[in-house]
Design an enzyme around this catalytic site. Sequence first.
Site, short mmCIF file in Angstrom:
data_model
loop_
_atom_site.label_atom_id
_atom_site.label_comp_id
_atom_site.label_asym_id
_atom_site.label_seq_id
_atom_site.Cartn_x
_atom_site.Cartn_y
_atom_site.Cartn_z
N ASP A 262 0.72 -1.41 -0.05
CA ASP A 262 -0.06 0.11 0.04
C ASP A 262 0.96 1.25 0.05
O ASP A 262 1.94 1.19 -0.52
CB ASP A 262 -0.88 0.02 1.38
CG ASP A 262 -0.17 0.11 2.42
OD1 ASP A 262 1.13 -0.09 2.50
OD2 ASP A 262 -1.04 0.22 3.83
N ASP A 338 3.14 -8.10 7.65
CA ASP A 338 2.25 -6.95 7.00
C ASP A 338 1.62 -6.25 8.35
O ASP A 338 1.61 -5.13 8.51
CB ASP A 338 1.58 -7.36 5.87
CG ASP A 338 0.94 -5.86 5.27
OD1 ASP A 338 -0.08 -5.47 5.80
OD2 ASP A 338 1.64 -5.51 4.19
N ASP A 343 0.80 -1.85 11.72
CA ASP A 343 0.20 -1.41 13.21
C ASP A 343 1.48 -0.64 13.71
O ASP A 343 1.32 0.28 14.37
CB ASP A 343 0.14 -2.71 14.30
CG ASP A 343 -1.04 -3.26 13.76
OD1 ASP A 343 -2.13 -2.62 13.38
OD2 ASP A 343 -1.23 -4.51 14.30
#
Length: 365
Positions: A262, A338, A343
């Site tokens: 992302d 991931d 996080d």
Amino acid sequence: MRVISFKLGTRDRFLSKVSKHSILDLRKMTTLSPAESGEFIVKNAKFLKVNEDGIRSLVKEVIDGIQTKEINVENFSQHEYHPKPTDPHAANWIFLIDTLNFCFWTPGNATKWKVNGQTGYFSLCAAINRALANGVDITNPSFYSKITLEQLEQILRSDDGETQPLLMPERVACLHEVGKVLLDKYDGKFDKCVEACNNSAVTLLKLVTDEFPCFRDEAMYDGKRVSIYKRAQILVGDLWACYRGEGLGRFDDIEKMTMFADYRVPQVLVHFGTLTYSDELMDLLKSDKILDNGCSEEVEIRGASIYVVERLKELVLAELKANHPDISPKNVNAVLLDHFLWDYRRKHAVELEYIPFHKTISVYY
């Protein structure tokens, strides 16, 4: 409601510029898997480089995360917004969420979209759960295959009553597309897609990217057709995590999934020195220019992220085998790595703001 509208800079715009003959040629091209794509992209990258020392420095963080259970398959279902494996609508909820799980960043100084005080992905979760609590049959494809823009705006309404996520018309189009396929082929149940794949993550990934075009996250790079498959892979990963690798979430080859490339995880990878951006790329990102989905700079950032996490996984497994025989390797796969990196970015958001993230208007992530 306050809406910010953009046109997509996707492969669809690229395909509209070429002849029908060229389109057929493109579709016949072999598409590299995400892992193959990451390796190919890094070998040919012009705007960044991978640093092995940086990856090795991240290994300790991961080992610590496993030991403290920050990295653990149990964490998904422990989150208040996520379904439990016993929830009858869990699979359809996950499929709906990951159909809409894209483009949550906020342009410029625009107001952030918030639901129940949450931002981004968790705003989406909160909005869908709010709709369910209010009796809206939102996880049912019979409903969302015909949903209107006005209905979706009401479901995703923000705390301030005005702000919306980007690409609202595209979100409606995605829901219509996937809802129709589920109704026509799978009796409206995503469970049946999963069951058809015989406990294979790779088979489910192929089914999803074949059957549902809005999940087909691919690009042309240096003469090759590469795949990233962020939303398709996170869909597989979310199923695995929700069901804790059992029942509907049992995938005997879950280790073949790569990370979910992302625009935020790369910030963490740069922060730990696993990636170095060229001055040209860094200046481009700092300028806040919107990058077209599929441009070289964007593809390199996402492809290199995949490569780094695959290499990180290898090194962590080797370290566990050599020095931590008491730790099970089952918690070492790209899905959990991931989650850990994503996080970390949320927990250290202010600290990591010195690293610009790339901005792309896309339905793919």
